[in-house]
Design a protein around this motif. Structure first.
Motif, PDB file in Angstrom:
ATOM      1  N   LEU A 197      10.015  14.286  11.883  1.00 58.99           N
ATOM      2  CA  LEU A 197       9.644  14.943  10.633  1.00 58.99           C
ATOM      3  C   LEU A 197       8.224  14.544  10.207  1.00 58.99           C
ATOM      4  N   PRO A 198       7.340  15.509   9.965  1.00 58.10           N
ATOM      5  CA  PRO A 198       5.991  15.168   9.486  1.00 58.10           C
ATOM      6  C   PRO A 198       6.057  14.551   8.089  1.00 58.10           C
ATOM      7  N   TYR A 199       5.188  13.610   7.832  1.00 52.17           N
ATOM      8  CA  TYR A 199       5.175  12.969   6.511  1.00 52.17           C
ATOM      9  C   TYR A 199       3.765  12.511   6.167  1.00 52.17           C
ATOM     10  N   ARG A 200       3.543  12.324   4.868  1.00 52.70           N
ATOM     11  CA  ARG A 200       2.295  11.739   4.378  1.00 52.70           C
ATOM     12  C   ARG A 200       2.580  10.317   3.929  1.00 52.70           C
ATOM     13  N   MET A 201       1.653   9.415   4.222  1.00 50.84           N
ATOM     14  CA  MET A 201       1.852   8.022   3.858  1.00 50.84           C
ATOM     15  C   MET A 201       0.955   7.668   2.677  1.00 50.84           C
ATOM     16  N   MET A 202       1.566   7.139   1.606  1.00 47.08           N
ATOM     17  CA  MET A 202       0.857   6.795   0.392  1.00 47.08           C
ATOM     18  C   MET A 202       1.038   5.311   0.078  1.00 47.08           C
ATOM     19  N   ARG A 203       0.089   4.770  -0.659  1.00 47.28           N
ATOM     20  CA  ARG A 203       0.208   3.388  -1.122  1.00 47.28           C
ATOM     21  C   ARG A 203       0.706   3.419  -2.560  1.00 47.28           C
ATOM     22  N   ARG A 204       1.832   2.754  -2.812  1.00 46.61           N
ATOM     23  CA  ARG A 204       2.451   2.826  -4.139  1.00 46.61           C
ATOM     24  C   ARG A 204       2.139   1.590  -4.966  1.00 46.61           C
ATOM     25  N   VAL A 205       1.878   1.816  -6.238  1.00 41.76           N
ATOM     26  CA  VAL A 205       1.697   0.743  -7.221  1.00 41.76           C
ATOM     27  C   VAL A 205       2.767   0.946  -8.269  1.00 41.76           C
ATOM     28  N   ALA A 206       3.700  -0.016  -8.381  1.00 42.40           N
ATOM     29  CA  ALA A 206       4.823   0.157  -9.303  1.00 42.40           C
ATOM     30  C   ALA A 206       5.371  -1.196  -9.710  1.00 42.40           C
ATOM     31  N   GLY A 207       6.103  -1.191 -10.833  1.00 43.04           N
ATOM     32  CA  GLY A 207       6.742  -2.407 -11.294  1.00 43.04           C
ATOM     33  C   GLY A 207       5.762  -3.385 -11.909  1.00 43.04           C
ATOM     34  N   VAL A 208       6.226  -4.615 -12.054  1.00 46.02           N
ATOM     35  CA  VAL A 208       5.387  -5.699 -12.576  1.00 46.02           C
ATOM     36  C   VAL A 208       5.534  -6.937 -11.694  1.00 46.02           C
ATOM     37  N   GLY A 209       6.768  -7.416 -11.538  1.00 48.58           N
ATOM     38  CA  GLY A 209       6.985  -8.639 -10.793  1.00 48.58           C
ATOM     39  C   GLY A 209       6.530  -8.591  -9.355  1.00 48.58           C
ATOM     40  N   SER A 210       6.679  -7.430  -8.711  1.00 46.64           N
ATOM     41  CA  SER A 210       6.317  -7.312  -7.294  1.00 46.64           C
ATOM     42  C   SER A 210       4.897  -6.804  -7.076  1.00 46.64           C
ATOM     43  N   LEU A 211       4.147  -6.562  -8.140  1.00 45.04           N
ATOM     44  CA  LEU A 211       2.761  -6.116  -7.970  1.00 45.04           C
ATOM     45  C   LEU A 211       1.972  -7.166  -7.184  1.00 45.04           C
ATOM     46  N   GLY A 212       1.224  -6.703  -6.234  1.00 42.40           N
ATOM     47  CA  GLY A 212       0.479  -7.599  -5.351  1.00 42.40           C
ATOM     48  C   GLY A 212       1.058  -7.625  -3.952  1.00 42.40           C
ATOM     49  N   ARG A 213       2.317  -7.232  -3.829  1.00 37.00           N
ATOM     50  CA  ARG A 213       2.938  -7.142  -2.509  1.00 37.00           C
ATOM     51  C   ARG A 213       2.685  -5.749  -1.936  1.00 37.00           C
ATOM     52  N   PRO A 214       2.447  -5.629  -0.647  1.00 39.17           N
ATOM     53  CA  PRO A 214       2.234  -4.298  -0.049  1.00 39.17           C
ATOM     54  C   PRO A 214       3.439  -3.390  -0.304  1.00 39.17           C
ATOM     55  N   ARG A 215       3.145  -2.126  -0.628  1.00 41.00           N
ATOM     56  CA  ARG A 215       4.196  -1.167  -0.972  1.00 41.00           C
ATOM     57  C   ARG A 215       3.737   0.212  -0.546  1.00 41.00           C
ATOM     58  N   PHE A 216       4.551   0.911   0.221  1.00 36.14           N
ATOM     59  CA  PHE A 216       4.169   2.212   0.760  1.00 36.14           C
ATOM     60  C   PHE A 216       5.282   3.232   0.534  1.00 36.14           C
ATOM     61  N   VAL A 217       4.890   4.510   0.499  1.00 40.08           N
ATOM     62  CA  VAL A 217       5.847   5.601   0.354  1.00 40.08           C
ATOM     63  C   VAL A 217       5.537   6.676   1.386  1.00 40.08           C
ATOM     64  N   ALA A 218       6.577   7.126   2.096  1.00 38.10           N
ATOM     65  CA  ALA A 218       6.456   8.267   3.007  1.00 38.10           C
ATOM     66  C   ALA A 218       6.976   9.499   2.284  1.00 38.10           C
ATOM     67  N   LEU A 219       6.142  10.542   2.168  1.00 39.74           N
ATOM     68  CA  LEU A 219       6.512  11.788   1.505  1.00 39.74           C
ATOM     69  C   LEU A 219       6.662  12.887   2.550  1.00 39.74           C
ATOM     70  N   ALA A 220       7.757  13.628   2.476  1.00 35.89           N
ATOM     71  CA  ALA A 220       8.017  14.679   3.452  1.00 35.89           C
ATOM     72  C   ALA A 220       8.767  15.822   2.786  1.00 35.89           C
ATOM     73  N   VAL A 221       8.894  16.920   3.520  1.00 34.89           N
ATOM     74  CA  VAL A 221       9.702  18.059   3.095  1.00 34.89           C
ATOM     75  C   VAL A 221      10.793  18.246   4.134  1.00 34.89           C
ATOM     76  N   TRP A 222      12.031  18.299   3.669  1.00 38.83           N
ATOM     77  CA  TRP A 222      13.167  18.468   4.581  1.00 38.83           C
ATOM     78  C   TRP A 222      14.152  19.442   3.953  1.00 38.83           C
ATOM     79  N   GLY A 223      14.515  20.466   4.708  1.00 43.42           N
ATOM     80  CA  GLY A 223      15.424  21.474   4.169  1.00 43.42           C
ATOM     81  C   GLY A 223      14.842  22.246   3.009  1.00 43.42           C
ATOM     82  N   GLY A 224      13.527  22.347   2.962  1.00 43.32           N
ATOM     83  CA  GLY A 224      12.876  23.116   1.912  1.00 43.32           C
ATOM     84  C   GLY A 224      12.651  22.374   0.616  1.00 43.32           C
ATOM     85  N   ALA A 225      12.904  21.056   0.588  1.00 40.34           N
ATOM     86  CA  ALA A 225      12.719  20.287  -0.645  1.00 40.34           C
ATOM     87  C   ALA A 225      12.123  18.919  -0.318  1.00 40.34           C
TER      88      ALA A 225
END
Length: 356
Positions: A197-225
């Motif tokens: 499945l094709p996907y885009r890779m993004m760097r996520r910044v979220a939360g408070v306690g875990s800020l500073g730790r590497p965090r990534f999100v893969a975004l894709a479309v599957w089944g039309g959504a």
């Protein structure tokens, strides 16, 4: 060691556990200055350092695998294998073995600070009573996962509030910066519905306690959504910083032994925590509940879920200890820890103001 020294020491230790994202760490420092409630969320390392001194009278309580970094915004929803919406503890990154009283006091302290910040309208006494009522009731019944189907319809309505709108959710993820390096592609691809499945890779910044730790999100479309998978760096609990010889309690082990309907999209892959993200599968913030909640029922549910986590071990020992505690013990402990948090926050906010 004051809060400034503790933060420097902890972050030096953290840098030996993972590749710290310096920009995110600086953002965490800014957020910590916003107020005591946010400060509490970002400083479990300081809590675990101060807890033994401030609450010395609670250290003799039975020790159990614990959430550690428990607070009123560490609850969220996920879908189980049957597609049902489930509510419970959202983040077990700081899981460690502690007296069972720690999770209760930290939850109550966060409620106290939320009350002072006008996120809640009930009294501290009412908040602590609700937490203990839920905890005791769950233990008496042997616990039960909080599945938002026939039961807990009021909580289902909160979890599906307008503020968790899918359009806003995906727009927020689309606005994230693209990730170029350090991406755990194998871990993320293993959780997608199709390996090609094709996907885009993004760097996520979220939360408070875990800020500073590497965090990534893969975004894709599957089944039309749209679909999303997140990978967050897994590091030892801050309890390993304060006590290197302490028994380890991996997050997956804590959640497996709890009374819980598991999230089928939660997994540990090497040094990464991988999970599904969706509008109805994420942490619930207090702002998403404004004007829609019965606060006493909500805190009672949080106490219930805390017992679900603890019910994996030492049931009789905890029940006996809980009955022996004096009246208002939780109110008193939360007040003492809140005072310690606010002293640290004032020092932190003062030095942040001087920097600007």
């Amino acid at each position: 060691m004051d809060i400034l020294e503790a933060t420097r020491a902890y972050e030096a230790w953290l840098g030996r556990q993972t590749s710290v994202v310096r920009k995110d760490l600086l953002l965490k420092h800014e957020r910590m200055a916003l107020g005591p409630f946010v400060f509490l969320r970002g400083t479990f390392y300081r809590w675990i350092q101060q807890w033994p001194d401030v609450c010395a009278n609670l250290l003799d309580a039975p020790r159990v695998p614990s959430v550690g970094d428990l607070h009123v915004e560490n609850f969220g929803t996920w879908r189980d294998r049957e597609g049902r919406l489930v509510w419970g503890v959202n983040d077990a990154d700081e899981a460690c073995e502690l007296p069972y009283t720690n999770d209760l006091v930290r939850l109550a302290t966060s409620a106290l600070l939320a009350i002072e910040a006008r996120h809640f309208a009930l009294s501290v006494r009412e908040a602590c009573e609700a937490i203990l009522e839920g905890y005791a009731a769950s233990r008496e019944t042997g616990g039960r996962p909080v599945v938002l189907a026939e039961r807990r319809r009021w909580l289902r309505r909160l979890a599906l509030s307008d503020l968790r709108d899918p359009v806003a959710f995906w727009e927020k993820l689309d606005a994230l910066p693209s990730a170029v390096s350090g991406v755990p592609r194998t871990a993320l691809q293993s959780m997608l519905p199709a390996s090609t499945l094709p996907y885009r890779m993004m760097r996520r910044v979220a939360g408070v306690g875990s800020l500073g730790r590497p965090r990534f999100v893969a975004l894709a479309v599957w089944g039309g959504a749209r679909i999303a998978r997140e990978a967050k760096a897994l590091v030892p609990s801050a309890s390993a910083w304060t006590n290197p010889g302490a028994a380890r309690c991996p997050p997956a082990a804590l959640l497996k032994r709890a009374v819980r309907v598991p999230d089928p999209f939660y997994a540990i892959s090497g040094n990464w925590i991988v999970r599904r993200l969706a509008p109805d599968c994420s942490r619930i913030e207090l702002t998403e509940l404004a004007g829609r909640r019965d606060e006493r029922k909500l805190l009672r549910a949080m106490g219930w879920e805390t017992a679900n986590i603890h019910l994996g071990t030492r049931r009789a020992a905890i029940d006996g200890d809980l009955r022996s505690r004096p009246r208002r013990w939780l109110d008193d402990a939360a007040a003492h820890m809140a005072d310690a948090v606010k002293r640290d926050w004032r020092q932190w906010a003062g030095q942040a103001k001087r920097k600007t």
